[in-house]
Scaffold this motif. Structure first.
Motif, PDB file in Angstrom:
ATOM      1  N   LEU A   1       0.819  -1.212   0.000  1.00 38.07           N
ATOM      2  CA  LEU A   1       0.000   0.000   0.000  1.00 38.07           C
ATOM      3  C   LEU A   1       0.855   1.264   0.000  1.00 38.07           C
ATOM      4  CD1 LEU A   1      -2.994  -0.797   2.368  1.00 38.07           C
ATOM      5  CD2 LEU A   1      -3.023  -0.438  -0.095  1.00 38.07           C
ATOM      6  N   VAL A   2       1.912   1.253   0.792  1.00 33.59           N
ATOM      7  CA  VAL A   2       2.824   2.403   0.806  1.00 33.59           C
ATOM      8  C   VAL A   2       3.479   2.556  -0.563  1.00 33.59           C
ATOM      9  CG1 VAL A   2       4.962   3.302   1.796  1.00 33.59           C
ATOM     10  CG2 VAL A   2       3.221   2.335   3.294  1.00 33.59           C
TER      11      VAL A   2
ATOM     12  N   ILE B   1       0.971   4.094  -2.934  1.00 32.92           N
ATOM     13  CA  ILE B   1       0.809   5.536  -2.693  1.00 32.92           C
ATOM     14  C   ILE B   1       1.973   6.311  -3.308  1.00 32.92           C
ATOM     15  CG2 ILE B   1       0.799   7.302  -0.891  1.00 32.92           C
ATOM     16  CD1 ILE B   1      -0.796   5.248   0.816  1.00 32.92           C
ATOM     17  N   VAL B   2       3.184   5.813  -3.101  1.00 35.03           N
ATOM     18  CA  VAL B   2       4.355   6.468  -3.696  1.00 35.03           C
ATOM     19  C   VAL B   2       4.300   6.376  -5.216  1.00 35.03           C
ATOM     20  CG1 VAL B   2       6.874   6.367  -3.886  1.00 35.03           C
ATOM     21  CG2 VAL B   2       5.797   6.127  -1.658  1.00 35.03           C
TER      22      VAL B   2
ATOM     23  N   ILE C   1       1.604   6.215  -7.126  1.00 35.36           N
ATOM     24  CA  ILE C   1       0.583   7.137  -7.635  1.00 35.36           C
ATOM     25  C   ILE C   1       1.102   8.571  -7.611  1.00 35.36           C
ATOM     26  CG2 ILE C   1      -1.686   8.136  -7.135  1.00 35.36           C
ATOM     27  CD1 ILE C   1      -2.552   5.296  -6.276  1.00 35.36           C
ATOM     28  N   ALA C   2       1.783   8.943  -6.521  1.00 41.16           N
ATOM     29  CA  ALA C   2       2.343  10.297  -6.445  1.00 41.16           C
ATOM     30  C   ALA C   2       3.376  10.509  -7.549  1.00 41.16           C
ATOM     31  CB  ALA C   2       2.973  10.528  -5.076  1.00 41.16           C
TER      32      ALA C   2
END
Length: 70
Positions: A10-11, A14-15, A17-18
């Motif tokens: 998940l982390v 998130i990275v 997607i950013a």
């Protein structure tokens, strides 16, 4: 749900997607400023965007348990 591999993925997502959004912004700026170099740079940045969107969650899946164990 608190599996370290899942949290790491998940982390990583998130990275990813950013990074996907930031590289997309960079790609648009390059296309606006240097239209003659638009095709080669745009394709390379697009490949990087999508590969990192896949790569970061996979790496997070493996790194999460390593970080949790230490």
């Amino acid at each position: 749900m608190s599996d370290p591999a899942f949290i790491g993925a998940l982390v990583g997502l998130i990275v990813g997607i950013a990074d996907f959004v930031l590289i997309g912004y960079l790609r648009q700026r390059i296309a606006r400023e240097k239209p003659s170099e638009r095709l080669g740079a745009g394709v390379a940045l697009n490949v990087a965007r999508f590969s990192q969107l896949i790569f970061f969650p996979v790496v997070g899946w493996f790194v999460g348990p390593i970080v949790a164990a230490s």
